[in-house]
Design an enzyme around this catalytic site. Sequence first.
Site, PDB file in Angstrom:
ATOM      1  N   GLN A   1      48.807  40.463  38.400  1.00  0.00           N
ATOM      2  CA  GLN A   1      47.438  40.157  38.025  1.00  0.00           C
ATOM      3  C   GLN A   1      47.234  38.650  37.892  1.00  0.00           C
ATOM      4  O   GLN A   1      48.074  37.934  37.356  1.00  0.00           O
ATOM      5  CB  GLN A   1      47.072  40.839  36.704  1.00  0.00           C
ATOM      6  CG  GLN A   1      46.888  42.332  36.821  1.00  0.00           C
ATOM      7  CD  GLN A   1      45.614  42.742  37.563  1.00  0.00           C
ATOM      8  OE1 GLN A   1      44.879  41.893  38.078  1.00  0.00           O
ATOM      9  NE2 GLN A   1      45.362  44.031  37.620  1.00  0.00           N
TER      10      GLN A   1
ATOM     11  N   CYS B   1      38.140  45.325  42.153  1.00  0.00           N
ATOM     12  CA  CYS B   1      37.804  43.896  42.144  1.00  0.00           C
ATOM     13  C   CYS B   1      36.688  43.584  43.129  1.00  0.00           C
ATOM     14  O   CYS B   1      36.381  42.403  43.359  1.00  0.00           O
ATOM     15  CB  CYS B   1      39.040  43.047  42.462  1.00  0.00           C
ATOM     16  SG  CYS B   1      39.744  43.367  44.098  1.00  0.00           S
TER      17      CYS B   1
END
Length: 406
Positions: free
Chosen positions: A234, A359
């Site tokens: 991440q 995302c």
Amino acid sequence: MLVQRRSRRRAAALRNRRAAPACPHYPGCFGCNFIDLPYPEQLAAKHRRVSEALAAYPAIAGLKLPPVVPSPRRLRYRARVKLVVRQAGKTVLAGLYVPESHRVFDISSCPVHPEAVNRVVSYLKKKLPALGVSPYDPVTDRGQLRYLDFIYSFWRREILLTLVTRQRSFAEGRTLARLLMKRFPFIAGVLQNTNEEAGNVIWGKDFCVLAGRDSIMERIGFLKLKYPAGTFAQVNPAVAAKIYAAISELARLEKRETVLDLYCGVGPIALHLARGAALVWGVDESSLAIAAAKQNARLNGIGNCRFFADDARAKLSEAALALPAIDLVIVNPPRKGLRADIIAPLVALKAPRLIYVSCNPQTLARDLNRLSEHGYGVRFIQPFDMFPQTPEVENVALLSKAPARG
């Protein structure tokens, strides 16, 4: 016409609020399109982006969207940094491709990168020519070093650096790795990845350790997570912790449920949910990520997770046969969203609840609409600012075939 006029007025208002940021690459750099916007305006723009994506589909257009959860760090937040290496005259560039070109814009002093990363990049730009390491030129197919990949641990304040090369033969690699680790004690390991293919794909198949370790540790929430080079990490661990906590809250597990986590990576979501579930299956096509997920389960003393390196569609069919019932499915696909051939076997599981992590608001909205056609109602969406200074925004959506509990 009215919508167009409103859009122009909104754009003009945003321009009027812009101010020169503390970035040495401004205004030439295109990586942080929002860096000259006040942070509240960034969050508002991201909120509009998600709302507009949802509005394109009548089935989900009326959803109430809460404010974007802000990032604790707005600069120096990037735990994952990938830079293209090129030569411009006598200068080594380390930066981003200019859109729709093979030109590279140097961002070696980026304000969203940890300062430790910028220090290493600055050193490399000077040291590479001294050691005779030439950046790769895709036009002539000459040179060696293609990319720099950094994973930064905010927990341990360490760097794992991978040098992506055009050829396996890299005589200067071990010398460079030793120099780096001597100069910067916070470098945990230096690796070489060999990518002999043409094009802009970063990774090749082969990794070798030049010095130090082959992985790095980060703490996200209550978990200690190991990230080997080449696995997905991440960008913003502080926001990732907020997302995993939100997923746990939305899941509302009661220690008797079976959970399927698709695109699980090194296992952070599966392992967060394992404390409340009876059994969790994690699936990812990367065998490297799955090996790390199994190590992370052992590292955290979690014994009710099973991890599989497999194609998501194939594992969906197997799960339908092997598991008596699946109570919750988590999907966290790449930016392009769910493949069309995933929808039917996913729906066939008849899981009462599904959590979608994305995302990309556009592919999220498309897939939520697809799932709504199969009886999954979208109960809740929460946007998170995983990527400050950019238009990008992460979202977590809860879907169910029955009214949400509570």
